[in-house]
Design an enzyme around this catalytic site. Structure first.
Site, PDB file in Angstrom:
ATOM      1  N   ASP A  15      -7.981  -5.267  -0.528  1.00 12.02           N
ATOM      2  CA  ASP A  15      -8.395  -6.074  -1.687  1.00 12.02           C
ATOM      3  C   ASP A  15      -8.032  -7.545  -1.559  1.00 12.02           C
ATOM      4  O   ASP A  15      -8.386  -8.334  -2.443  1.00 12.02           O
ATOM      5  CB  ASP A  15      -7.739  -5.503  -2.955  1.00 12.02           C
ATOM      6  CG  ASP A  15      -8.237  -4.101  -3.231  1.00 12.02           C
ATOM      7  OD1 ASP A  15      -7.416  -3.171  -3.315  1.00 12.02           O
ATOM      8  OD2 ASP A  15      -9.469  -3.933  -3.311  1.00 12.02           O
ATOM      9  N   HIS A  29       0.853  -1.199   0.000  1.00 12.46           N
ATOM     10  CA  HIS A  29       0.000   0.000   0.000  1.00 12.46           C
ATOM     11  C   HIS A  29       0.882   1.239   0.000  1.00 12.46           C
ATOM     12  O   HIS A  29       1.970   1.240   0.565  1.00 12.46           O
ATOM     13  CB  HIS A  29      -0.887   0.017   1.256  1.00 12.46           C
ATOM     14  CG  HIS A  29      -2.062   0.917   1.129  1.00 12.46           C
ATOM     15  ND1 HIS A  29      -1.993   2.267   1.380  1.00 12.46           N
ATOM     16  CD2 HIS A  29      -3.325   0.674   0.725  1.00 12.46           C
ATOM     17  CE1 HIS A  29      -3.181   2.811   1.164  1.00 12.46           C
ATOM     18  NE2 HIS A  29      -4.008   1.864   0.760  1.00 12.46           N
TER      19      HIS A  29
HETATM   20  C1  SDX Z   1      -6.034   0.308  -3.051  1.00  9.36           C
HETATM   21  O1  SDX Z   1      -4.335   4.797  -1.862  1.00  9.36           O
HETATM   22  C2  SDX Z   1      -5.272   4.115  -1.365  1.00  9.36           C
HETATM   23  O2  SDX Z   1      -5.727   4.370  -0.269  1.00  9.36           O
HETATM   24  C3  SDX Z   1      -5.811   3.002  -2.212  1.00  9.36           C
HETATM   25  C4  SDX Z   1      -6.858   2.126  -1.538  1.00  9.36           C
HETATM   26  C5  SDX Z   1      -8.134   2.872  -1.303  1.00  9.36           C
HETATM   27  O3  SDX Z   1      -8.900   2.463  -0.418  1.00  9.36           O
HETATM   28  O4  SDX Z   1      -8.427   3.813  -2.095  1.00  9.36           O
HETATM   29  O5  SDX Z   1      -6.357   1.667  -0.294  1.00  9.36           O
HETATM   30  C6  SDX Z   1      -7.216   0.913  -2.392  1.00  9.36           C
HETATM   31  O6  SDX Z   1      -5.720   0.680  -4.141  1.00  9.36           O
HETATM   32  C7  SDX Z   1      -5.207  -0.711  -2.293  1.00  9.36           C
HETATM   33  C8  SDX Z   1      -3.973  -1.193  -3.120  1.00  9.36           C
HETATM   34  C9  SDX Z   1      -4.481  -2.222  -4.138  1.00  9.36           C
HETATM   35  N1  SDX Z   1      -3.404  -2.596  -5.061  1.00  9.36           N
HETATM   36  C10 SDX Z   1      -2.835  -3.813  -5.009  1.00  9.36           C
HETATM   37  O7  SDX Z   1      -3.046  -4.657  -4.147  1.00  9.36           O
HETATM   38  C11 SDX Z   1      -1.870  -4.082  -6.170  1.00  9.36           C
HETATM   39  C12 SDX Z   1      -0.598  -4.721  -5.595  1.00  9.36           C
HETATM   40  N2  SDX Z   1       0.065  -3.716  -4.785  1.00  9.36           N
HETATM   41  C13 SDX Z   1       1.152  -2.975  -5.446  1.00  9.36           C
HETATM   42  O8  SDX Z   1       0.902  -2.701  -6.807  1.00  9.36           O
HETATM   43  C14 SDX Z   1       1.631  -1.811  -4.604  1.00  9.36           C
HETATM   44  O9  SDX Z   1       1.758  -2.241  -3.317  1.00  9.36           O
HETATM   45  C15 SDX Z   1       0.877  -0.515  -4.598  1.00  9.36           C
HETATM   46  C16 SDX Z   1       0.591  -0.017  -5.966  1.00  9.36           C
HETATM   47  C17 SDX Z   1      -0.386  -0.638  -3.831  1.00  9.36           C
HETATM   48  C18 SDX Z   1       1.801   0.472  -3.928  1.00  9.36           C
HETATM   49  O10 SDX Z   1       2.925   0.490  -4.760  1.00  9.36           O
HETATM   50  P1  SDX Z   1       4.210   1.267  -4.335  1.00  9.36           P
HETATM   51  O11 SDX Z   1       3.823   2.662  -3.999  1.00  9.36           O
HETATM   52  O12 SDX Z   1       5.300   1.055  -5.313  1.00  9.36           O
HETATM   53  O13 SDX Z   1       4.559   0.538  -2.983  1.00  9.36           O
HETATM   54  P2  SDX Z   1       5.789   0.873  -2.182  1.00  9.36           P
HETATM   55  O14 SDX Z   1       6.440   2.137  -2.611  1.00  9.36           O
HETATM   56  O15 SDX Z   1       5.412   0.747  -0.768  1.00  9.36           O
HETATM   57  O16 SDX Z   1       6.756  -0.357  -2.612  1.00  9.36           O
HETATM   58  C19 SDX Z   1       7.840  -0.611  -1.809  1.00  9.36           C
HETATM   59  C20 SDX Z   1       8.543  -1.770  -2.447  1.00  9.36           C
HETATM   60  C21 SDX Z   1       8.817  -1.593  -3.933  1.00  9.36           C
HETATM   61  O17 SDX Z   1      10.001  -2.305  -4.199  1.00  9.36           O
HETATM   62  P3  SDX Z   1      11.371  -1.432  -4.408  1.00  9.36           P
HETATM   63  O18 SDX Z   1      11.105  -0.572  -5.636  1.00  9.36           O
HETATM   64  O19 SDX Z   1      11.518  -0.604  -3.152  1.00  9.36           O
HETATM   65  O20 SDX Z   1      12.414  -2.464  -4.628  1.00  9.36           O
HETATM   66  O21 SDX Z   1       7.742  -2.953  -2.339  1.00  9.36           O
HETATM   67  C22 SDX Z   1       7.493  -3.465  -3.641  1.00  9.36           C
HETATM   68  C23 SDX Z   1       7.710  -2.339  -4.618  1.00  9.36           C
HETATM   69  O22 SDX Z   1       8.114  -2.872  -5.875  1.00  9.36           O
HETATM   70  N3  SDX Z   1       6.115  -3.890  -3.661  1.00  9.36           N
HETATM   71  C24 SDX Z   1       5.722  -5.136  -3.914  1.00  9.36           C
HETATM   72  C25 SDX Z   1       4.320  -5.097  -3.791  1.00  9.36           C
HETATM   73  N4  SDX Z   1       3.936  -3.865  -3.467  1.00  9.36           N
HETATM   74  C26 SDX Z   1       5.051  -3.113  -3.382  1.00  9.36           C
HETATM   75  N5  SDX Z   1       6.389  -6.267  -4.224  1.00  9.36           N
HETATM   76  C27 SDX Z   1       5.637  -7.380  -4.433  1.00  9.36           C
HETATM   77  N6  SDX Z   1       4.280  -7.417  -4.336  1.00  9.36           N
HETATM   78  C28 SDX Z   1       3.594  -6.305  -4.014  1.00  9.36           C
HETATM   79  N7  SDX Z   1       2.276  -6.339  -3.902  1.00  9.36           N
END
Ligand code: SDX
Length: 392
Positions: A327, A270
């Site tokens: 989700d 998140h």
């Molecule tokens: C919602 O904003 C909101 O409030 C949204 C929401 C709402 O109610 O409106 O809460 C609803 O959208 C929830 C999120 C739903 N999406 C997913 O579940 C999709 C899977 N999640 C990822 O795509 C991701 O976690 C995001 C998009 C949600 C956040 O992405 P970020 O901003 O890149 O996450 P981060 O900066 O915290 O990531 C830190 C690290 C990164 O690696 P590095 O670049 O530091 O090496 O963690 C990795 C990311 O690549 N990472 C993951 C991951 N999520 C982040 N690695 C593997 N699996 C994942 N799910």
């Protein structure tokens, strides 16, 4: 500064807006709506009561809630000509494509609630949007399966009405299952609002230009559709089904950690929560309850539980503070209730409409509000003179 919540000046100077609706502490996993914790609202409140709370700032007294329910029920029907919009879509159109189109078209039918300078018209538009989303979403589902549309039945609750329009048929009486109704209502509460997420920021930005409220909500629906945002509930259940067996979990966890593999664990991570999403906890409890009460079992729930355990004990997820989000479990419940995965994000949009509408009202009624204008960091070419084609 407001008592309990004090922000460092750095934060407020970069914040996109000031809001009194929802507070999130991502490190502590706290989510408050107008000060009330999400788990208390999910356990004790109703979606219509939460809608009133988000819109008006306080929990309604009994008579206020009755009046709100009555007003919303006056707007549940859709203009009959809008039903013809559905017939222009292919049957296999994604419900979110239909929602974008139909909600955007509402401003062509409800001219008496598009003047954003008139508080009364803003309130009517708000009630119309909240009231019509269940009808629009149910009609999108009915159209996709070739069944006739059902008109709203205002003798039912907001959520009961939605379930009947979705799963009822004209040829049979439809009994709302109270277990399903309670679970659906709780899922709506858990999706109602979430501070300045991507789709809410889209609604605010569109609203800041003076666009009518129906167009702003259609913009929010378009943004929510993405798999990184509201589309994650559909993607998460598809991922859990693809994993299919607890023996295959480690393979997918390894892929999620592999920088060269674009695969991410859907329903995990998140932008704000670096702790457990408080909504995910309630969602998991609800998934267990619904499957037990409906006497259903779903092997996908076993995969989800095991995946959560494995991921939360893996140093990659611990170090990056990746936890299940709203989700991760919702699809298991929605599937148990009978929704196809294509409808999951449409249900998220239905519920989030109350948050979008509350945030839009807060923004549009702020006399200091100016048109939004996000800034950029320019990294392109420095100034240079034009070169005629023959000399390039
Ligand atoms: C919602 O904003 C909101 O409030 C949204 C929401 C709402 O109610 O409106 O809460 C609803 O959208 C929830 C999120 C739903 N999406 C997913 O579940 C999709 C899977 N999640 C990822 O795509 C991701 O976690 C995001 C998009 C949600 C956040 O992405 P970020 O901003 O890149 O996450 P981060 O900066 O915290 O990531 C830190 C690290 C990164 O690696 P590095 O670049 O530091 O090496 O963690 C990795 C990311 O690549 N990472 C993951 C991951 N999520 C982040 N690695 C593997 N699996 C994942 N799910």
């Amino acid at each position: 500064e407001s008592g309990m919540f004090t922000y460092d000046p750095g934060f407020t100077s970069t914040a996109s807006c000031q809001s009194a609706i929802t507070y999130i502490d991502g490190d502590e996993g706290i989510l408050l709506h107008r000060g009330y914790p999400i788990d208390q609202l999910a356990e004790q409140s109703s979606f219509m009561e939460v809608a009133y709370l988000l819109l008006h700032g306080d929990l309604p007294k009994k008579n206020e809630l009755e009046e709100f329910n009555y007003i919303i029920s006056r707007h549940t029907m859709l203009h009959e000509q809008l039903a013809t919009f559905y017939r222009g879509f292919r049957r296999d159109a994604h419900p979110m494509a239909i929602m974008c189109g139909v909600v955007g078209a509402l401003s062509a039918f409800y001219h008496d609630s598009t003047d954003i300078t008139d508080p009364q018209q803003r309130l009517i538009a708000s009630h119309r949007l909240i009231a019509k989303m269940p009808t629009i979403a149910a009609m999108a589902y009915k159209y996709s399966i070739g069944q006739p549309f059902l008109y709203p039945d205002n003798s039912l609750s907001y959520t009961g009405n939605f379930l009947r329009m979705t799963f009822g048929v004209p040829a049979e009486p439809y009994e709302v299952n109270p277990i399903v109704e309670k679970a659906m209502d709780r899922i709506f509460i858990l999706h109602a609002d979430h501070e300045q997420n991507a789709s809410t920021s889209t609604v605010r930005l569109a609203g800041s230009s003076g666009a009518n409220p129906f167009a702003c909500i259609a913009a929010g629906i378009a943004c929510l559709w993405g798999p990184a945002h509201g589309g994650a509930n559909e993607a998460a259940l598809n991922m859990l089904r693809e994993i299919g067996d607890v023996k295959r979990i480690k393979e997918y966890v390894a892929r999620a950690k592999d920088k060269n593999d674009p695969f991410r664990l859907m329903g995990f991570g998140h932008r704000v929560y670096k702790n457990y999403d408080p909504r995910a906890k309630v969602m998991q409890q609800t998934a267990e309850e619904v499957l037990k009460e409906l006497k259903l079992s779903d092997p996908v729930l076993d995969v989800a539980r095991e995946l959560e355990q494995i991921a939360l004990s893996d140093e990659y997820f611990i170090e990056k503070k990746l936890y299940p989000n709203v989700d991760f479990y919702s699809g298991i419940i929605l599937n148990a209730i009978g929704f196809p995965t294509e409808m999951f994000t449409a249900l998220f949009a239905l519920a989030r409409t109350v948050g979008w509408v509350a945030q839009w009202n807060e923004m549009i009624s702020d006399p200091e509000q100016k048109i939004g204008r996000p800034r950029q960091l320019y990294v392109g070419a420095t100034q240079r003179d034009y070169v005629p084609a023959g000399k390039r």
